[in-house]
Structure formats: C-alpha cells, structure tokens
Motif scaffolding. Structure first.
Motif, mmCIF file in Angstrom:
data_model
loop_
_atom_site.group_PDB
_atom_site.id
_atom_site.type_symbol
_atom_site.label_atom_id
_atom_site.label_comp_id
_atom_site.label_asym_id
_atom_site.label_seq_id
_atom_site.Cartn_x
_atom_site.Cartn_y
_atom_site.Cartn_z
ATOM 1 N N GLY A 150 0.809 -1.217 0.000
ATOM 2 C CA GLY A 150 0.000 0.000 0.000
ATOM 3 C C GLY A 150 0.843 1.269 0.000
ATOM 4 N N ILE A 151 2.140 1.126 -0.386
ATOM 5 C CA ILE A 151 3.016 2.309 -0.409
ATOM 6 C C ILE A 151 3.041 2.849 -1.842
ATOM 7 N N ASP A 152 2.848 4.165 -1.977
ATOM 8 C CA ASP A 152 2.799 4.791 -3.290
ATOM 9 C C ASP A 152 4.190 4.741 -3.927
ATOM 10 N N ALA A 153 4.262 4.392 -5.223
ATOM 11 C CA ALA A 153 5.579 4.308 -5.864
ATOM 12 C C ALA A 153 5.480 4.702 -7.322
ATOM 13 N N ASN A 154 6.625 5.033 -7.889
ATOM 14 C CA ASN A 154 6.683 5.467 -9.276
ATOM 15 C C ASN A 154 7.816 4.695 -9.948
ATOM 16 N N LEU A 155 7.470 3.965 -11.026
ATOM 17 C CA LEU A 155 8.417 3.025 -11.639
ATOM 18 C C LEU A 155 9.664 3.730 -12.183
ATOM 19 N N THR A 156 9.472 4.879 -12.810
ATOM 20 C CA THR A 156 10.625 5.592 -13.376
ATOM 21 C C THR A 156 11.562 6.035 -12.251
ATOM 22 N N GLY A 157 10.966 6.552 -11.169
ATOM 23 C CA GLY A 157 11.771 6.999 -10.025
ATOM 24 C C GLY A 157 12.506 5.835 -9.394
ATOM 25 N N LEU A 158 11.832 4.682 -9.289
ATOM 26 C CA LEU A 158 12.455 3.506 -8.665
ATOM 27 C C LEU A 158 13.635 3.013 -9.501
ATOM 28 N N THR A 159 13.462 3.007 -10.848
ATOM 29 C CA THR A 159 14.551 2.560 -11.730
ATOM 30 C C THR A 159 15.755 3.484 -11.551
ATOM 31 N N LYS A 160 15.472 4.783 -11.456
ATOM 32 C CA LYS A 160 16.555 5.765 -11.307
ATOM 33 C C LYS A 160 17.285 5.531 -9.963
ATOM 34 N N ASP A 161 16.494 5.329 -8.888
ATOM 35 C CA ASP A 161 17.080 5.093 -7.555
ATOM 36 C C ASP A 161 17.944 3.834 -7.567
ATOM 37 N N ILE A 162 17.452 2.770 -8.223
ATOM 38 C CA ILE A 162 18.172 1.492 -8.254
ATOM 39 C C ILE A 162 19.503 1.658 -8.997
ATOM 40 N N GLU A 163 19.456 2.379 -10.125
ATOM 41 C CA GLU A 163 20.688 2.552 -10.912
ATOM 42 C C GLU A 163 21.704 3.406 -10.154
ATOM 43 N N GLU A 164 21.186 4.415 -9.458
ATOM 44 C CA GLU A 164 22.064 5.292 -8.665
ATOM 45 C C GLU A 164 22.716 4.490 -7.520
ATOM 46 N N ARG A 165 21.882 3.655 -6.858
ATOM 47 C CA ARG A 165 22.366 2.847 -5.735
ATOM 48 C C ARG A 165 23.405 1.827 -6.234
ATOM 49 N N ASP A 166 23.137 1.215 -7.393
ATOM 50 C CA ASP A 166 24.085 0.260 -7.999
ATOM 51 C C ASP A 166 25.436 0.937 -8.221
ATOM 52 N N ARG A 167 25.356 2.147 -8.786
ATOM 53 C CA ARG A 167 26.590 2.855 -9.123
ATOM 54 C C ARG A 167 27.409 3.089 -7.838
ATOM 55 N N ARG A 168 26.698 3.540 -6.763
ATOM 56 C CA ARG A 168 27.398 3.819 -5.506
ATOM 57 C C ARG A 168 27.979 2.538 -4.922
ATOM 58 N N ASP A 169 27.206 1.440 -4.965
ATOM 59 C CA ASP A 169 27.659 0.173 -4.373
ATOM 60 C C ASP A 169 28.835 -0.432 -5.159
ATOM 61 N N ARG A 170 28.839 -0.229 -6.488
ATOM 62 C CA ARG A 170 29.900 -0.825 -7.316
ATOM 63 C C ARG A 170 31.163 0.005 -7.335
ATOM 64 N N GLU A 171 30.999 1.346 -7.227
ATOM 65 C CA GLU A 171 32.163 2.209 -7.441
ATOM 66 C C GLU A 171 32.878 2.611 -6.166
ATOM 67 N N ARG A 172 32.318 2.259 -4.985
ATOM 68 C CA ARG A 172 32.991 2.692 -3.754
ATOM 69 C C ARG A 172 34.347 1.988 -3.642
ATOM 70 N N ALA A 173 35.266 2.673 -2.939
ATOM 71 C CA ALA A 173 36.636 2.150 -2.863
ATOM 72 C C ALA A 173 36.719 0.928 -1.954
ATOM 73 N N THR A 174 35.942 0.921 -0.853
ATOM 74 C CA THR A 174 36.034 -0.190 0.097
ATOM 75 C C THR A 174 34.919 -1.189 -0.127
ATOM 76 N N ALA A 175 35.308 -2.456 -0.270
ATOM 77 C CA ALA A 175 34.353 -3.559 -0.409
ATOM 78 C C ALA A 175 33.239 -3.285 -1.421
#
Ligand code: DC
Length: 221
Positions: A166-191
């Motif tokens: 029952g939480i309001d969501a927007n598919l385009t926004g979610l895709t953008k958030d996921i890609e941004e989070r992926d980038r941060r998780d993959r590109e960080r220097a530690t682990a």
C-alpha cells in the motif's frame, strides 16, 4: 577436540535481485542461520536519521555504529529491534535504503560492522546475503553465489512489493534510484559490489524463485 567447520553460503548482488527472498528460503530449507547484512546498514541508517546525524559526520556515525544494539528475529519476515525499539516497519523504506547506501561507502563504518556480521557464523551453517559477503566478510565461504537481474526487472519487482504494502511508488523513479544505488555500491573504494572468486553467477531476470533456489541447492548439496 576436533574443530567443527561451519559451512557458509554467501549470496551477493545488487539491490532488488531477490537475494532476501532466496536467502531466507534457502536458510529455512537447509536449517541454517540467516544474515541479512543490508539490514545492519539499514538499522544504522535509521538510528542516524532518527537522531538527525549528518550522513558525512564520520566520528558521530562510527560512535553510533559501535553503540547500537540490534536484535534479529527471523520468522517469515525479518523483524529487527534497535536499542530495544521495533524498527521493522522502517527497514524497507526507500529513504532508509538510500541513507544505508550513502554510509556504506565509509570504510570506518564498514570496519565497525564487520565483526557484527561475522558473529552470525554459527553451527549448523549460515546463509549470508549482501554485497561483500563472499569477497570481504566471509572470503573462505564454502559456497558463493552472485545473484543479479536487469535494473528494469528489479525496479518492477520493487514496484510490485511497495504496491502490495500500500506504499505509493513510481516506476521511473524507482529505476533511477536502483541505478544510482548500484553505481554507488559498485564504485565505492572499500568492499565494492563485485563477483567473488569462484562464485556461481545467476541472472534471475527471467527465472522463478524456485528455479534460483534449485540452482543454488545443486551447489550446496
Ligand atoms: O541489501 P540492502 O538493499 O538492504 O542494502 C542496503 C544498502 O546497504 C546497500 O545499498 C549497500 C549497503 N550494504 C553494503 O554496503 N554491504 C552489504 N553487505 C549489505 C548492504
């Protein structure tokens, strides 16, 4: 006395790949313990947001990470208490995940949380889900899996999950958030999120949960 080795199965991958569902079911089938390492980063993020600690105030974040007391209860879903307070409802919020990903780039924070994660390794075995389980936290794990799916598929799954709650969501926004989070998780220097040596690579984009589970069980049994 003979030392008993505790088997560990690590399941790493980007957010929304289905790691949580798959890992919980595998832990249940195998009768092993379950570590949702993301929930540790998420719990710290909740503690920081509650106290309005800036997400770049490293000494304050480290202090909070050291002091926090977490209790996990793994039923059908994971329930978590932070310093005695039930925070389960806040764990899955987008703002929690985003804040967790921001503080997870800090090596000082990762160092404090390392032991808390390794403490989960207990007989008869452990299924550990996260980003660096097979590379950093349990590099000697007997079984390693890297579970991924396309960002579109992951956003779609997340969208469905949120709608069901029952939480309001927007598919385009979610895709953008996921890609941004992926980038941060993959590109960080530690682990950073990366494929551990010897890990079985599974792309779950067009697979059912059962098919993924059977493939992983084939590795363990
Ligand atoms: O798996 P999750 O979405 O609950 O994780 C939330 C964030 O925590 C993720 O974006 C990065 C961080 N995290 C991490 O850096 N290392 C882990 N082993 C697990 C999570």
């Amino acid at each position: 006395m003979r030392q008993v080795t505790v088997p560990v199965l690590t399941i790493d991958g980007p957010s929304g790949a289905g790691k949580g569902t798959v890992s919980r079911l595998l832990a249940k089938k195998l009768g092993w313990h379950y570590l949702d390492s993301g929930s540790i980063y998420r719990s710290l993020a909740i503690a920081l947001l509650k106290q309005s600690v800036a997400l770049d105030d490293i000494p304050a974040i480290v202090e909070m990470a050291r002091a926090m007391v977490l209790e996990f209860e793994c039923g059908d879903d994971l329930a978590v208490k932070l310093n005695g307070e039930d925070i389960t409802a806040q764990l899955g919020l987008e703002k929690t995940g985003i804040a967790a990903s921001i503080i997870a780039v800090l090596p000082e924070v990762r160092a404090v949380l390392l032991q808390k994660q390794q403490d989960f390794k207990q007989a008869p075995g452990l299924v550990a889900d996260g980003r660096d389980m097979g590379t950093v936290v349990f590099p000697d794990a007997a079984y390693k899996v890297f579970l991924t799916a396309s960002s579109e598929k992951r956003a779609e799954r997340r969208y469905k999950q949120l709608k069901e709650k029952g939480i309001d969501a927007n598919l385009t926004g979610l895709t953008k958030d996921i890609e941004e989070r992926d980038r941060r998780d993959r590109e960080r220097a530690t682990a950073p999120l990366s494929l551990a040596n010897g890990a079985l690579f599974i792309d779950s984009s067009d697979m059912t949960i059962d098919a993924v589970i059977n493939q992983v069980l084939g590795l363990v049994q």
